[in-house]
Design an enzyme around this catalytic site. Structure first.
Site, mmCIF file in Angstrom:
data_model
loop_
_atom_site.group_PDB
_atom_site.id
_atom_site.type_symbol
_atom_site.label_atom_id
_atom_site.label_comp_id
_atom_site.label_asym_id
_atom_site.label_seq_id
_atom_site.Cartn_x
_atom_site.Cartn_y
_atom_site.Cartn_z
ATOM 1 N N GLU A 1 79.227 38.296 94.118
ATOM 2 C CA GLU A 1 78.311 39.011 95.025
ATOM 3 C C GLU A 1 78.627 38.722 96.479
ATOM 4 O O GLU A 1 79.071 37.635 96.820
ATOM 5 C CB GLU A 1 76.880 38.507 94.809
ATOM 6 C CG GLU A 1 76.362 38.683 93.440
ATOM 7 C CD GLU A 1 74.999 38.014 93.291
ATOM 8 O OE1 GLU A 1 74.527 37.948 92.162
ATOM 9 O OE2 GLU A 1 74.436 37.561 94.287
ATOM 10 N N CYS B 1 77.500 37.289 103.916
ATOM 11 C CA CYS B 1 77.408 36.046 103.144
ATOM 12 C C CYS B 1 78.411 36.136 101.987
ATOM 13 O O CYS B 1 78.308 37.027 101.144
ATOM 14 C CB CYS B 1 75.976 35.903 102.622
ATOM 15 S SG CYS B 1 75.741 34.476 101.567
ATOM 16 N N CYS C 1 78.951 28.012 89.611
ATOM 17 C CA CYS C 1 78.941 26.782 90.411
ATOM 18 C C CYS C 1 78.681 25.607 89.486
ATOM 19 O O CYS C 1 77.851 25.703 88.577
ATOM 20 C CB CYS C 1 77.855 26.863 91.482
ATOM 21 S SG CYS C 1 77.822 25.415 92.565
ATOM 22 N N CYS D 1 72.332 22.662 90.686
ATOM 23 C CA CYS D 1 71.033 22.442 91.330
ATOM 24 C C CYS D 1 69.955 23.144 90.489
ATOM 25 O O CYS D 1 70.147 24.282 90.066
ATOM 26 C CB CYS D 1 71.039 22.980 92.750
ATOM 27 S SG CYS D 1 72.345 22.237 93.738
ATOM 28 N N CYS E 1 68.538 26.828 91.402
ATOM 29 C CA CYS E 1 69.455 27.863 91.892
ATOM 30 C C CYS E 1 69.973 28.756 90.766
ATOM 31 O O CYS E 1 70.365 28.264 89.706
ATOM 32 C CB CYS E 1 70.617 27.180 92.606
ATOM 33 S SG CYS E 1 71.915 28.321 93.120
ATOM 34 N N CYS F 1 71.095 34.172 96.182
ATOM 35 C CA CYS F 1 72.419 33.965 95.597
ATOM 36 C C CYS F 1 72.365 33.992 94.077
ATOM 37 O O CYS F 1 71.542 33.335 93.481
ATOM 38 C CB CYS F 1 72.966 32.603 95.991
ATOM 39 S SG CYS F 1 72.744 32.233 97.708
HETATM 40 N N1 SAH Z 1 76.637 25.690 97.438
HETATM 41 C C1 SAH Z 1 76.339 25.677 98.806
HETATM 42 C C2 SAH Z 1 76.291 27.047 99.444
HETATM 43 C C3 SAH Z 1 75.714 28.150 98.645
HETATM 44 S S1 SAH Z 1 73.977 28.106 98.370
HETATM 45 C C4 SAH Z 1 75.051 24.943 99.067
HETATM 46 O O1 SAH Z 1 74.344 24.635 98.113
HETATM 47 O O2 SAH Z 1 74.789 24.631 100.219
HETATM 48 C C5 SAH Z 1 73.329 28.546 99.967
HETATM 49 C C6 SAH Z 1 71.906 28.038 100.217
HETATM 50 O O3 SAH Z 1 70.955 28.771 99.418
HETATM 51 C C7 SAH Z 1 71.730 26.569 99.850
HETATM 52 O O4 SAH Z 1 71.003 25.894 100.840
HETATM 53 C C8 SAH Z 1 70.938 26.670 98.567
HETATM 54 O O5 SAH Z 1 70.263 25.487 98.300
HETATM 55 C C9 SAH Z 1 70.050 27.859 98.826
HETATM 56 N N2 SAH Z 1 69.452 28.450 97.627
HETATM 57 C C10 SAH Z 1 69.914 28.436 96.364
HETATM 58 N N3 SAH Z 1 69.050 29.082 95.533
HETATM 59 C C11 SAH Z 1 68.029 29.522 96.305
HETATM 60 C C12 SAH Z 1 66.838 30.252 96.039
HETATM 61 N N4 SAH Z 1 66.537 30.673 94.822
HETATM 62 N N5 SAH Z 1 66.009 30.514 97.076
HETATM 63 C C13 SAH Z 1 66.317 30.123 98.333
HETATM 64 N N6 SAH Z 1 67.433 29.437 98.651
HETATM 65 C C14 SAH Z 1 68.287 29.133 97.646
HETATM 66 FE FE1 SF4 Z 2 75.791 25.508 93.657
HETATM 67 FE FE2 SF4 Z 2 73.463 26.728 93.945
HETATM 68 FE FE3 SF4 Z 2 73.605 24.093 94.204
HETATM 69 FE FE4 SF4 Z 2 74.708 25.650 96.096
HETATM 70 S S1 SF4 Z 2 72.535 25.518 95.567
HETATM 71 S S2 SF4 Z 2 75.596 23.850 95.129
HETATM 72 S S3 SF4 Z 2 75.410 27.374 94.822
HETATM 73 S S4 SF4 Z 2 74.010 25.264 92.313
#
Ligand code: SAH
Ligand code: SF4
Length: 357
Positions: free
Chosen positions: A91, A104, A111, A115, A118, A336
């Site tokens: 995406e 973006c 990934c 987390c 996410c 994301c």
């Molecule tokens: N992996 C990297 C970059 C991609 S995620 C990282 O984690 O920083 C980009 C941002 O979106 C990160 O701060 C992540 O924690 C946040 N994010 C992920 N899922 C989300 C969600 N459902 N709602 C809001 N922010 C989210």
């Molecule tokens: Fe990966 Fe999502 Fe964690 Fe970013 S927030 S490191 S994309 S699992």
């Protein structure tokens, strides 16, 4: 499958062109066609000989992405779903900000950081994206715009950029090149979940891009629950790396903090966060992010507006620089991983109905 020419940095393109018996300036012409005139076929590169165009066609493709979906939101956000040569899906999101157009980009298929809040983490990493696959996301998005120019890039899509470090670094050099797209380093932000070793490396890179750290918690107990990486790199280690980075570069770091109802959004959490950052006031910026709910993670809910504002006020009272992030495209699954997850779900449902019929 031929590789994309977007894989090559300018130096690598020059090297390749010279190795094929052509003059160096031919590489610079190609570079200009790719990134200034932004053509999508070699045939359009009219100042090259037909033979050389054929030669290029035999070795490279330009665009390695196939656009499947472009979903437009009421606020002008466009979310693209692209298919890669091995049928993987990624995406890209285009956002209209007050200061310009921001793209973006995704850096991995899935990934591995896992987390717990996410959508991207639901799909374990299948592979890293190549340099060309990351560059093409910006090119394809730019291509779909009539007269407007993509002015900002955030490396915040699916995946962990520092887990695909070399490719992401080459990508940054390509989009920053002043004879090409010329996206200013100050207009580029890379977000990491906190791979400390790479934060040290990144301090040594010569690009003045912005670094964002996904913090999301004021202490190890909560952060380890939300982000597996914190068990390997607890806050002390992470903060030491950030300290090194800010001292080495004198650049400000943004801390991203998703507000999750009842989990990290209470008064004592805000106070602890202010405490954690109190020595970094000058070079720290907190970005408070409203949570975009993910079906599969229904234990996490978005904090109410009042709670977000209360959190913000506490940070401000403690003189921590802080903003509440504007949201984009909430009506089109812009968080994301959500569009991709939905497409996969739909395909799975399709498969299931095929099986059951
Ligand atoms: N992996 C990297 C970059 C991609 S995620 C990282 O984690 O920083 C980009 C941002 O979106 C990160 O701060 C992540 O924690 C946040 N994010 C992920 N899922 C989300 C969600 N459902 N709602 C809001 N922010 C989210
Ligand atoms: Fe990966 Fe999502 Fe964690 Fe970013 S927030 S490191 S994309 S699992």
């Amino acid at each position: 499958m031929k590789p994309s020419i977007y894989n090559l940095t300018k130096e690598a393109l020059i090297e390749w062109v010279v190795s094929q018996g052509e003059k160096k300036f031919r590489a610079l012409q190609i570079w200009e066609w790719l990134y200034r005139k932004r053509v999508m076929t070699f045939t359009e590169m009219t100042n090259l000989s037909n033979n050389f165009i054929e030669h290029l066609n035999a070795h490279f493709v330009i665009n390695p992405l196939r656009q499947l979906v472009a979903q437009k939101s009421a606020d002008g956000t466009i979310k693209y779903l692209f298919e890669l040569h091995d049928q993987q899906l990624i995406e890209t999101v285009l956002m209209r900000q007050k200061y310009g157009l921001s793209v973006c980009v995704t850096m991995q298929v899935g990934c591995n950081m896992g987390c717990s809040f996410c959508a991207s983490g639901l799909l374990s990493k299948k592979r890293n994206l190549s340099v060309g696959e990351i560059v093409a996301q910006v090119m394809q998005t730019q291509h779909s715009l009539a007269d407007e120019r993509v002015s900002h890039v955030v490396v915040m899509g699916i995946g962990e950029p520092f887990d695909n470090y070399e490719n992401v670094l080459k990508f940054l050099h390509i989009i920053n090149d002043d004879k090409g797209l010329a996206i200013g380093a100050r207009h580029i932000t890379v977000s990491t979940s906190g791979l400390a070793a790479k934060i040290y490396d990144f301090a040594a890179n010569d690009l003045q891009v912005n670094l964002a750290i996904s913090l999301h918690a004021p202490d190890d107990e909560i952060r380890s629950r939300l982000m597996r990486i914190n068990r390997l790199t607890p806050l002390k280690k992470l903060m030491a790396a950030v300290e090194f980075y800010t001292k080495a570069t004198n650049r400000r770091v943004t801390f991203e903090y998703i507000l999750l109802n009842g989990i990290n959004d209470q008064v004592h959490h805000a106070q602890r966060l202010a405490n954690l950052l109190k020595n970094k006031k000058r070079l720290a910026y907190v970005n408070l992010i409203p949570y975009n709910p993910v079906n599969e993670h229904d234990q996490y809910k978005r904090s109410s507006k009042e709670v977000v504002l209360r959190f913000y006020d506490i940070l401000k009272k403690n003189k921590i620089n802080c903003i509440i992030r504007q949201e984009f495209g909430t009506d089109i699954d812009a968080a994301c991983g959500q569009l991709r997850a939905k497409k996969r779900n739909m395909e799975e449902k399709d498969e299931m109905s095929k099986v059951s019929s």
